[in-house]
Design a protein around this motif. Structure first.
Motif, PDB file in Angstrom:
ATOM      1  N   ASP A  70     -42.958  42.059 -14.416  1.00  0.00           N
ATOM      2  CA  ASP A  70     -42.120  41.853 -13.234  1.00  0.00           C
ATOM      3  C   ASP A  70     -42.679  40.743 -12.360  1.00  0.00           C
ATOM      4  N   ARG A  73     -41.970  37.399 -14.061  1.00  0.00           N
ATOM      5  CA  ARG A  73     -40.554  37.040 -13.976  1.00  0.00           C
ATOM      6  C   ARG A  73     -40.185  36.556 -12.585  1.00  0.00           C
ATOM      7  N   SER A  74     -40.698  37.215 -11.550  1.00  0.00           N
ATOM      8  CA  SER A  74     -40.326  36.849 -10.185  1.00  0.00           C
ATOM      9  C   SER A  74     -40.855  35.466  -9.817  1.00  0.00           C
ATOM     10  N   GLN A 106     -38.711  30.145 -12.020  1.00  0.00           N
ATOM     11  CA  GLN A 106     -37.493  29.559 -11.471  1.00  0.00           C
ATOM     12  C   GLN A 106     -36.582  29.226 -12.643  1.00  0.00           C
ATOM     13  N   PRO A 162     -26.282  34.952 -12.022  1.00  0.00           N
ATOM     14  CA  PRO A 162     -27.416  35.031 -11.085  1.00  0.00           C
ATOM     15  C   PRO A 162     -27.750  36.466 -10.683  1.00  0.00           C
ATOM     16  N   GLU A 163     -26.726  37.277 -10.479  1.00  0.00           N
ATOM     17  CA  GLU A 163     -26.944  38.674 -10.114  1.00  0.00           C
ATOM     18  C   GLU A 163     -27.624  39.440 -11.249  1.00  0.00           C
ATOM     19  N   ALA A 208     -31.229  38.353 -11.435  1.00  0.00           N
ATOM     20  CA  ALA A 208     -31.976  38.879 -10.290  1.00  0.00           C
ATOM     21  C   ALA A 208     -32.308  40.356 -10.490  1.00  0.00           C
ATOM     22  N   GLU A 209     -31.377  41.106 -11.080  1.00  0.00           N
ATOM     23  CA  GLU A 209     -31.628  42.526 -11.369  1.00  0.00           C
ATOM     24  C   GLU A 209     -32.801  42.697 -12.319  1.00  0.00           C
ATOM     25  N   ARG A 210     -33.043  41.699 -13.145  1.00  0.00           N
ATOM     26  CA  ARG A 210     -34.144  41.750 -14.106  1.00  0.00           C
ATOM     27  C   ARG A 210     -35.406  41.085 -13.557  1.00  0.00           C
ATOM     28  N   GLY A 211     -35.384  40.702 -12.286  1.00  0.00           N
ATOM     29  CA  GLY A 211     -36.588  40.188 -11.634  1.00  0.00           C
ATOM     30  C   GLY A 211     -36.754  38.690 -11.636  1.00  0.00           C
ATOM     31  N   THR A 218     -35.989  34.742 -10.487  1.00  0.00           N
ATOM     32  CA  THR A 218     -35.534  33.969  -9.333  1.00  0.00           C
ATOM     33  C   THR A 218     -34.675  32.845  -9.859  1.00  0.00           C
ATOM     34  N   VAL A 219     -33.433  32.781  -9.387  1.00  0.00           N
ATOM     35  CA  VAL A 219     -32.491  31.757  -9.847  1.00  0.00           C
ATOM     36  C   VAL A 219     -32.462  30.647  -8.802  1.00  0.00           C
TER      37      VAL A 219
END
Length: 103
Positions: A21, A24-25, A28, A88-89, A92-95, A97-98
């Protein structure tokens, strides 16, 4: 304790994949829509810094949720159709950053 073992510090089980996590966060990822043959749209997810198996697994999840076909090519995910509104949503749910200008 190894340098990457956070479970003993946090008290959380290793199955939660906290390290994944965090990785992933910090990534980019970008989303763009290209026009392919016969004017068909293709949504490209680029900038993924994951192992090939993980990219393939993510592609499968996205294809299933978007009810579309697609493939993985050189570390990027190519999805049939224009999914720039919903993707994008889902990322984002998977961690992930778009990039803001990727839409």
């Amino acid at each position: 304790m190894s340098g990457n073992d956070f479970s003993s510090i946090t008290g959380l089980p290793e199955e939660l994949d906290i390290e994944d996590d965090l990785e992933r966060s910090q990534q980019q990822v970008s989303i763009r829509v290209d026009e392919r043959r016969y004017g068909k749209a293709m949504t490209i997810v680029d900038g993924l810094d994951l192992a090939d198996d993980d990219v393939s697994e993510l592609a499968s999840e996205l294809k299933s949720q978007l009810a579309t076909g697609g493939t993985v090519d050189e570390g990027r995910i190519e999805l049939q159709g224009d999914h720039s509104d919903r993707l994008p949503e889902l990322l984002a749910e998977r961690g992930f950053t778009v990039e803001a200008d990727a839409r």
